[in-house]
Structures are given as structure tokens and as C-alpha cells.
Design an enzyme around this catalytic site. Sequence first.
Site, PDB file in Angstrom:
ATOM      1  N   GLU A  57       0.808  -1.214   0.000  1.00  0.00           N
ATOM      2  CA  GLU A  57       0.000   0.000   0.000  1.00  0.00           C
ATOM      3  C   GLU A  57       0.847   1.272   0.000  1.00  0.00           C
ATOM      4  O   GLU A  57       0.491   2.260  -0.654  1.00  0.00           O
ATOM      5  CB  GLU A  57      -0.951  -0.008   1.206  1.00  0.00           C
ATOM      6  CG  GLU A  57      -2.089  -1.008   1.101  1.00  0.00           C
ATOM      7  CD  GLU A  57      -1.673  -2.439   1.395  1.00  0.00           C
ATOM      8  OE1 GLU A  57      -2.454  -3.374   1.082  1.00  0.00           O
ATOM      9  OE2 GLU A  57      -0.551  -2.635   1.930  1.00  0.00           O
ATOM     10  N   PRO A  86      -0.347   1.197   6.271  1.00  0.00           N
ATOM     11  CA  PRO A  86       1.048   1.199   5.811  1.00  0.00           C
ATOM     12  C   PRO A  86       1.376   2.358   4.863  1.00  0.00           C
ATOM     13  O   PRO A  86       2.545   2.696   4.696  1.00  0.00           O
ATOM     14  CB  PRO A  86       1.174  -0.150   5.083  1.00  0.00           C
ATOM     15  CG  PRO A  86       0.158  -1.012   5.729  1.00  0.00           C
ATOM     16  CD  PRO A  86      -1.001  -0.099   6.019  1.00  0.00           C
ATOM     17  N   HIS A 126     -11.073  -6.053   8.215  1.00  0.00           N
ATOM     18  CA  HIS A 126     -11.808  -5.764   6.984  1.00  0.00           C
ATOM     19  C   HIS A 126     -13.053  -4.921   7.246  1.00  0.00           C
ATOM     20  O   HIS A 126     -13.902  -4.797   6.355  1.00  0.00           O
ATOM     21  CB  HIS A 126     -12.257  -7.060   6.300  1.00  0.00           C
ATOM     22  CG  HIS A 126     -11.138  -7.970   5.910  1.00  0.00           C
ATOM     23  ND1 HIS A 126     -10.498  -8.774   6.819  1.00  0.00           N
ATOM     24  CD2 HIS A 126     -10.542  -8.191   4.713  1.00  0.00           C
ATOM     25  CE1 HIS A 126      -9.563  -9.473   6.190  1.00  0.00           C
ATOM     26  NE2 HIS A 126      -9.564  -9.130   4.918  1.00  0.00           N
TER      27      HIS A 126
END
Length: 334
Positions: A57, A86, A126
Site C-alpha cells: 500500500e 502502511p 476488513h
Amino acid sequence: MNMVQALNNALDEKLGADPDVLIFGEDVGYFGGVFRVTDGLQAKHGLTRCFDTPIAEGGIIATAIGMGAYGLRPVVEIQFADYILPAFDQLVSEAARLRYRSNGEFWAPLTVRTPYGGGIFGGQTHSQSPEAIFTHVVGLKTVVPSNPYDAKGLLIAAIEDDDPVIMLEPKRIYNGPFDGHHDRPLKTWAGHPKAEVPTGLYRVPLGKAAVVREGRAVTVLAYGTMVHVALAGIDEAGVDAELLDLRSLVPLDIEAITASVRKTGRCVILHEASRFGGFGGELSALVQERCFDHLKAPIERVAGWDTPYPHAFEWDYFPGPARLVTALRRVMEY
């Protein structure tokens, strides 16, 4: 169209209209995205306009910043909002500050799309709602659609904006609104399972809220999935509530908020994220600062629990219509 189809159509339209627009991220190319938002775009527009990246990312966002400074308009997908951390240093230290640091010589016209929120039983990695993290960063813009029409218009406006925009897409309503209690779509949305979404380019301006329902007794502020929860709770409570869909958190339509609260004299704020440090706290402060003399009752916040995301108790964690009803009736006692 449902929201997935509306977002796909927006990306398709912009790829066709502007050669500087390109899309990349994890699984967005051949596979078409985990939620199918980019389905078919690589086949139609080619491997250099819609392509896959490594699972990195920080690298995805950093590459997009460089592309934006060069003159392109990258649209990147972070597969889940939980995965964006990140890349947070790139967003804060580079994207958000580039225009200021370079005295206007460079800027970062990138759009970061990411599914956020719960409702798909995705667990702690998530399902989080991190909007308050982004809204705190000066230089980032943050938008959250609640319906397919706004999703397409906001995405087009975000891509055309010269500043970095974070678009948080509520995955619980990707394929239609939910009733707030169960993981199933409502049977109707304004009379149809899908909403009317025009083809062609149109924009929903960043920084403009929408009055979903007019009322005179209390103002309810919500965005994303919680707009549908708010409608259900208002109907259940039987109060003359005015519902504002904020749509854009930064920039924020402060004028629409203050006009509504000054009219009603009461305010209830609804969001899915944890209450402490949530965006609702900022909304509450803004309302108190600007509407103090008009308030008839304390401002109420209805939000998620102050816990790590509780996978096993997901539907208890969500602020549902029942919790909103309690808050609405409490403010109406004044």
C-alpha cells in the site's frame, strides 16, 4: 445502477474522457476488484490504464503521488480501508503537504478509493471505519457516498479535483441499502432495487450536504450507511426530524448544518465508527460553537462501541434504528 455499478460507470467514463486518468491497485485489473468495482475496465481500456500492483500500500500511494505531480490523475484502490495504514505516512507527509511545501509548484491530484465499514462479517481487519483519521489531516479531502447517484458524482468530482481525495465506500450498501438490523438488502430503494444514475459525466460538488428529509423538530447528521439507518430510526421514532446526508466530511458543509440546527434547535449525530475520537465529536463541537443560542437540548451522539471491532457481535456493535430512536426521544424531552 447499484453503487458498484455507478462507481464502475464513473471510472469507465473518466478513462474514456481523459487520457491522464489511470487506475491501479491490488486485483483491480484482470480480476476487476474484490467487490467488482473495476470489472471489465482493463479489457476495455488496456493494461496501461488499469493494472494490478504488488501488495504494498505504501508503494501504491507513493507511486500515485509521483504520477500526480507529473501531471497524471491516478485513481488507486486500497482493497480495504483497514489496509491503508502502511501508506499513511505517504498520505500525511507527502500527498497532503505537497502543494504547500512546493509553494504551489507541484500538487497531488490523486483519488484513493477504499471500501470501509462493516456488514460483511469481515472481522477486525476488513471492517473498520477510520474516517476521523483522514479528516484530521490538513490537505486531504474525505467523501462518503450513501447512494449510487452520489457515488458516481462524487467520484468524478474527486478525480477532477487538484487535491488528494479519500473516497470511503460503504461496503454494506455496495449492492443496495440495508435495513440496519440484518445483513440483507432492502427490497426497495425509492421504489426500485437500484437507483437512477445518469450516463455521461456529472459532478456532485465536494463540500455540499444533501437534505434527505425535511423536518422542524430535530436535525440528524449522518453519512454513508448510516443515512439509511437514520431513515429507519426516524420513521420508528415518529418525530419531525430533518436528515442531512453530509456526503463530504472535508470540506464540510457547515452552512447547511448550522442552518438546519438553528431551525430545529436539536441535533443528533450518527456514525458507525467508535464514539470516542470519532468524527461526531468534531461535528458536535462545530454545532455547539455556532448554534449554542438556538439549542433546546444537549447534542446527542449515536455511534459504535469504544472497542476493537467485535467480529462476533457485529450487529450489536452497529448503531441501529433502535439506538437512534432512544437518542431522538431523549432530545425531544427538552
